[in-house]
Design a protein around this motif. Sequence first.
Motif, PDB file in Angstrom:
ATOM      1  N   LYS A  33       0.832  -1.205   0.000  1.00  0.00           N
ATOM      2  CA  LYS A  33       0.000   0.000   0.000  1.00  0.00           C
ATOM      3  C   LYS A  33       0.867   1.255   0.000  1.00  0.00           C
ATOM      4  CE  LYS A  33      -3.698   0.502   2.695  1.00  0.00           C
ATOM      5  NZ  LYS A  33      -4.489   0.747   3.923  1.00  0.00           N
ATOM      6  N   LEU A  34       1.889   1.286   0.843  1.00  0.00           N
ATOM      7  CA  LEU A  34       2.756   2.458   0.897  1.00  0.00           C
ATOM      8  C   LEU A  34       3.508   2.639  -0.424  1.00  0.00           C
ATOM      9  CD1 LEU A  34       4.036   2.184   4.566  1.00  0.00           C
ATOM     10  CD2 LEU A  34       2.539   3.947   3.625  1.00  0.00           C
ATOM     11  N   ALA A  35       3.983   1.539  -0.999  1.00  0.00           N
ATOM     12  CA  ALA A  35       4.691   1.616  -2.288  1.00  0.00           C
ATOM     13  C   ALA A  35       3.747   2.119  -3.379  1.00  0.00           C
ATOM     14  CB  ALA A  35       5.275   0.260  -2.669  1.00  0.00           C
ATOM     15  N   ALA A  36       2.512   1.647  -3.350  1.00  0.00           N
ATOM     16  CA  ALA A  36       1.523   2.073  -4.349  1.00  0.00           C
ATOM     17  C   ALA A  36       1.241   3.568  -4.243  1.00  0.00           C
ATOM     18  CB  ALA A  36       0.222   1.289  -4.173  1.00  0.00           C
ATOM     19  N   ASN A  37       1.454   4.115  -3.066  1.00  0.00           N
ATOM     20  CA  ASN A  37       1.201   5.530  -2.832  1.00  0.00           C
ATOM     21  C   ASN A  37       2.471   6.367  -2.895  1.00  0.00           C
ATOM     22  OD1 ASN A  37      -1.777   5.943  -2.277  1.00  0.00           O
ATOM     23  ND2 ASN A  37      -1.310   4.147  -1.039  1.00  0.00           N
ATOM     24  N   GLY A  38       3.517   5.819  -3.514  1.00  0.00           N
ATOM     25  CA  GLY A  38       4.702   6.595  -3.826  1.00  0.00           C
ATOM     26  C   GLY A  38       5.845   6.552  -2.835  1.00  0.00           C
ATOM     27  N   PHE A  39       5.728   5.790  -1.775  1.00  0.00           N
ATOM     28  CA  PHE A  39       6.806   5.702  -0.803  1.00  0.00           C
ATOM     29  C   PHE A  39       7.941   4.837  -1.338  1.00  0.00           C
ATOM     30  CE2 PHE A  39       3.411   7.229   1.733  1.00  0.00           C
ATOM     31  CZ  PHE A  39       3.923   7.740   2.916  1.00  0.00           C
ATOM     32  N   ARG A  40       9.169   5.234  -1.061  1.00  0.00           N
ATOM     33  CA  ARG A  40      10.350   4.440  -1.406  1.00  0.00           C
ATOM     34  C   ARG A  40      10.655   3.488  -0.251  1.00  0.00           C
ATOM     35  NH1 ARG A  40      13.624   7.405  -5.487  1.00  0.00           N
ATOM     36  NH2 ARG A  40      12.372   9.219  -6.033  1.00  0.00           N
ATOM     37  N   ILE A  75       1.858  -4.814  -6.999  1.00  0.00           N
ATOM     38  CA  ILE A  75       0.997  -3.683  -6.645  1.00  0.00           C
ATOM     39  C   ILE A  75      -0.242  -3.674  -7.541  1.00  0.00           C
ATOM     40  CG2 ILE A  75       0.813  -1.167  -6.679  1.00  0.00           C
ATOM     41  CD1 ILE A  75       3.805  -1.146  -5.793  1.00  0.00           C
ATOM     42  N   GLY A  76      -0.046  -3.883  -8.830  1.00  0.00           N
ATOM     43  CA  GLY A  76      -1.165  -3.919  -9.766  1.00  0.00           C
ATOM     44  C   GLY A  76      -2.164  -5.011  -9.436  1.00  0.00           C
ATOM     45  N   ILE A  77      -1.662  -6.183  -9.102  1.00  0.00           N
ATOM     46  CA  ILE A  77      -2.547  -7.293  -8.735  1.00  0.00           C
ATOM     47  C   ILE A  77      -3.318  -6.945  -7.470  1.00  0.00           C
ATOM     48  CG2 ILE A  77      -2.609  -9.683  -7.891  1.00  0.00           C
ATOM     49  CD1 ILE A  77      -0.155 -10.212  -9.737  1.00  0.00           C
ATOM     50  N   LEU A  83      -7.305  -5.258  -2.688  1.00  0.00           N
ATOM     51  CA  LEU A  83      -6.597  -5.484  -1.430  1.00  0.00           C
ATOM     52  C   LEU A  83      -6.001  -4.199  -0.872  1.00  0.00           C
ATOM     53  CD1 LEU A  83      -4.670  -8.742  -2.377  1.00  0.00           C
ATOM     54  CD2 LEU A  83      -6.797  -8.523  -1.099  1.00  0.00           C
ATOM     55  N   ILE A  84      -5.589  -3.314  -1.767  1.00  0.00           N
ATOM     56  CA  ILE A  84      -5.015  -2.037  -1.382  1.00  0.00           C
ATOM     57  C   ILE A  84      -5.588  -0.952  -2.277  1.00  0.00           C
ATOM     58  CG2 ILE A  84      -2.866  -3.035  -0.521  1.00  0.00           C
ATOM     59  CD1 ILE A  84      -1.500  -2.051  -3.115  1.00  0.00           C
ATOM     60  N   GLY A  85      -5.503   0.267  -1.827  1.00  0.00           N
ATOM     61  CA  GLY A  85      -5.972   1.391  -2.623  1.00  0.00           C
ATOM     62  C   GLY A  85      -4.848   2.373  -2.874  1.00  0.00           C
ATOM     63  N   ILE A  86      -5.068   3.242  -3.810  1.00  0.00           N
ATOM     64  CA  ILE A  86      -4.115   4.301  -4.113  1.00  0.00           C
ATOM     65  C   ILE A  86      -4.784   5.613  -3.749  1.00  0.00           C
ATOM     66  CG2 ILE A  86      -2.817   5.462  -5.919  1.00  0.00           C
ATOM     67  CD1 ILE A  86      -2.664   2.784  -7.368  1.00  0.00           C
ATOM     68  N   GLU A  87      -4.123   6.389  -2.908  1.00  0.00           N
ATOM     69  CA  GLU A  87      -4.674   7.667  -2.467  1.00  0.00           C
ATOM     70  C   GLU A  87      -4.435   8.723  -3.534  1.00  0.00           C
ATOM     71  OE1 GLU A  87      -3.072   8.653   1.336  1.00  0.00           O
ATOM     72  OE2 GLU A  87      -3.570   6.694   2.148  1.00  0.00           O
ATOM     73  N   SER A  88      -5.429   9.517  -3.768  1.00  0.00           N
ATOM     74  CA  SER A  88      -5.338  10.611  -4.733  1.00  0.00           C
ATOM     75  C   SER A  88      -5.017  11.895  -3.993  1.00  0.00           C
ATOM     76  CB  SER A  88      -6.657  10.743  -5.477  1.00  0.00           C
ATOM     77  OG  SER A  88      -6.647  11.905  -6.257  1.00  0.00           O
TER      78      SER A  88
END
Length: 90
Positions: A33-40, A75-77, A83-88
Amino acid sequence: MYLIGTMMNQNWMRMSANDDHFALSSLELDCLKLAANGFRVNEIASEMNISAREVENQFYEAERKLGAKNRLHAIGIAVSQGLIGIESKA
């Protein structure tokens, strides 16, 4: 008793095979989830108070469990399965 244990194990294996995310841990999901939202990796490690190596291990396990080719694929799967969301950030 052995028969009941065997049947339960077969049912769990069937659920795992049919539901790819069944075995993902909360730590694996949080890392994705954090990676999907841009965290390294280092940012994820700091946010979760774990080592960068542990973050990498969580990604590896999530990729393996989801049958993903790499982190981005995992992340795509996870996103496509809800299972996870991407915050806008608008």
